[in-house]
Design an enzyme around this catalytic site. Structure first.
Site, PDB file in Angstrom:
ATOM      1  N   ASP A  67       0.824  -1.210   0.000  1.00  0.00           N
ATOM      2  CA  ASP A  67       0.000   0.000   0.000  1.00  0.00           C
ATOM      3  C   ASP A  67       0.859   1.261   0.000  1.00  0.00           C
ATOM      4  O   ASP A  67       2.065   1.216   0.244  1.00  0.00           O
ATOM      5  CB  ASP A  67      -0.962   0.008   1.200  1.00  0.00           C
ATOM      6  N   ASN A 137      -7.270  -3.310  14.200  1.00  0.00           N
ATOM      7  CA  ASN A 137      -8.666  -3.576  13.808  1.00  0.00           C
ATOM      8  C   ASN A 137      -8.749  -4.722  12.802  1.00  0.00           C
ATOM      9  O   ASN A 137      -9.790  -4.924  12.179  1.00  0.00           O
ATOM     10  CB  ASN A 137      -9.301  -2.305  13.228  1.00  0.00           C
ATOM     11  N   HIS A 139      -6.991  -5.022   9.980  1.00  0.00           N
ATOM     12  CA  HIS A 139      -6.749  -4.738   8.559  1.00  0.00           C
ATOM     13  C   HIS A 139      -5.450  -5.392   8.100  1.00  0.00           C
ATOM     14  O   HIS A 139      -4.529  -5.604   8.881  1.00  0.00           O
ATOM     15  CB  HIS A 139      -6.801  -3.239   8.235  1.00  0.00           C
ATOM     16  N   GLU A 144      -9.447  -1.963   5.279  1.00  0.00           N
ATOM     17  CA  GLU A 144     -10.084  -1.673   6.557  1.00  0.00           C
ATOM     18  C   GLU A 144     -11.324  -2.549   6.757  1.00  0.00           C
ATOM     19  O   GLU A 144     -11.832  -3.134   5.793  1.00  0.00           O
ATOM     20  CB  GLU A 144     -10.496  -0.195   6.592  1.00  0.00           C
TER      21      GLU A 144
HETATM   22  C1  GLP Z   1      -0.426  -0.048   8.669  1.00  0.00           C
HETATM   23  C2  GLP Z   1      -0.135  -0.635   7.264  1.00  0.00           C
HETATM   24  C3  GLP Z   1      -0.178  -2.131   7.288  1.00  0.00           C
HETATM   25  C4  GLP Z   1       0.517  -2.602   8.533  1.00  0.00           C
HETATM   26  C5  GLP Z   1      -0.333  -2.280   9.720  1.00  0.00           C
HETATM   27  C6  GLP Z   1       0.327  -2.555  11.059  1.00  0.00           C
HETATM   28  O1  GLP Z   1      -1.359   0.937   8.684  1.00  0.00           O
HETATM   29  N1  GLP Z   1      -0.950  -0.146   6.217  1.00  0.00           N
HETATM   30  O2  GLP Z   1       0.396  -2.660   6.102  1.00  0.00           O
HETATM   31  O3  GLP Z   1       0.711  -3.994   8.485  1.00  0.00           O
HETATM   32  O4  GLP Z   1      -0.861  -0.979   9.639  1.00  0.00           O
HETATM   33  O5  GLP Z   1       1.281  -1.606  11.354  1.00  0.00           O
HETATM   34  P1  GLP Z   1       2.328  -1.774  12.534  1.00  0.00           P
HETATM   35  O6  GLP Z   1       3.238  -2.883  12.109  1.00  0.00           O
HETATM   36  O7  GLP Z   1       3.032  -0.451  12.609  1.00  0.00           O
HETATM   37  O8  GLP Z   1       1.565  -2.112  13.740  1.00  0.00           O
END
Ligand code: GLP
Length: 265
Positions: A67, A137, A139, A144
């Site tokens: 993303d 959440n 995702h 989302e």
């Molecule tokens: C982000 C990204 C995801 C990521 C997730 C967890 O918003 N878009 O690809 O896996 O949230 O992030 P983190 O590893 O900082 O907890």
């Protein structure tokens, strides 16, 4: 789904790096799907060190990131493009022209990015291994809750909770994009194998749903239950709400036993 629980986040990162090295040992021109966020950082550091020491090479590898925020240029230090350069690509022997993110530069049309990205993934022969983190959440990428489980790369509007959580990475809240382009859930499910990493207590509920919950668009990661080859690497804290934790350890012991007994046959 293979669930492997480790004592701490360092062990999760070490195992993730080991699995990527093993894949590249077998298939040096593999196509990797990559994630950003806090979770894969130590694994990327490990891979950078491995590459420097000649234990792995990315010279023939192609990558597709999950993303990217809409409207940030590659040079913007808050873009995922910048994150990938800073945390991984600048430290390994990858040909940067083989790295891909679903970019939508300022002024660009975000609606045209998805179909192009899907075509590029197909042209590369598909993703061999997709690395994932998970949001609190549930995702994956920026899919989302309520995302279509059959979605493809497209624009997603971020939830307020995601904006709040990721806001910590932006110096100026006004500069934080409200929308992103993300691989869809069907895009992720097309990968030959999936490697999901999660560490910390704040991921425990999402991990419990991912592994033990019903498949539901309310917890998008649960769609991974429909994939044939998913490995979940978690630390004790992220595993703390799993009801069948003992069973996953037991399965791991049996797998180990079979591998020792029949490896090489
Ligand atoms: C982000 C990204 C995801 C990521 C997730 C967890 O918003 N878009 O690809 O896996 O949230 O992030 P983190 O590893 O900082 O907890």
């Amino acid at each position: 789904m293979d669930v492997v629980v480790f004592e701490n986040s360092a062990a999760v990162a070490a195992e993730g790096a080991k699995r990527i090295r093993a894949l590249l040992g077998e298939k040096p021109d593999a196509v990797l799907g990559l994630a950003t966020g806090r979770t894969p950082l130590s694994m990327y550091r490990q891979l950078a060190a491995d590459c420097e020491q000649g234990r792995v090479s990315f010279a023939e590898v192609t990558t597709f990131n999950l993303d990217e925020y809409v409207g940030l240029s590659a040079g913007d230090r808050q873009s995922y493009h910048h994150y990938m350069n800073r945390e991984l690509f600048d430290h390994i022997d990858i040909d940067q022209s083989n790295t891909n993110l679903p970019m939508c530069e300022p002024g660009g049309n975000p609606l045209s990015v998805g179909p192009r990205y899907e075509a590029a993934i197909r042209a590369a022969g598909g993703i061999d291994l997709q690395v994932l983190g998970i949001g609190q959440n549930g995702h994956i990428g920026f899919n989302e809750p309520t995302s279509s489980l059959n979605s493809r790369t497209r624009v997603k509007t971020l939830t307020r909770e995601t904006l709040e959580r990721n806001g910590q990475y932006f110096d100026d809240a006004d500069g934080q994009p409200l929308v992103a382009v993300t691989m869809g859930i069907a895009t992720i499910l097309d990968a030959t194998a999936v490697l999901l990493l999660a560490t910390g207590q704040d991921k425990a509920a999402a991990i419990q749903q991912l592994i033990e919950g019903p498949v539901s668009a309310m917890w998008p990661a649960t769609a991974l239950q429909l994939h044939e080859r998913v490995t979940v690497l978690v630390d004790d804290a992220a595993a703390s709400q799993l009801e069948k934790r003992d069973y996953y350890d037991w399965v791991g012991q049996q797998r180990q036993r079979l591998q020792t007994q029949f490896d090489g046959e």
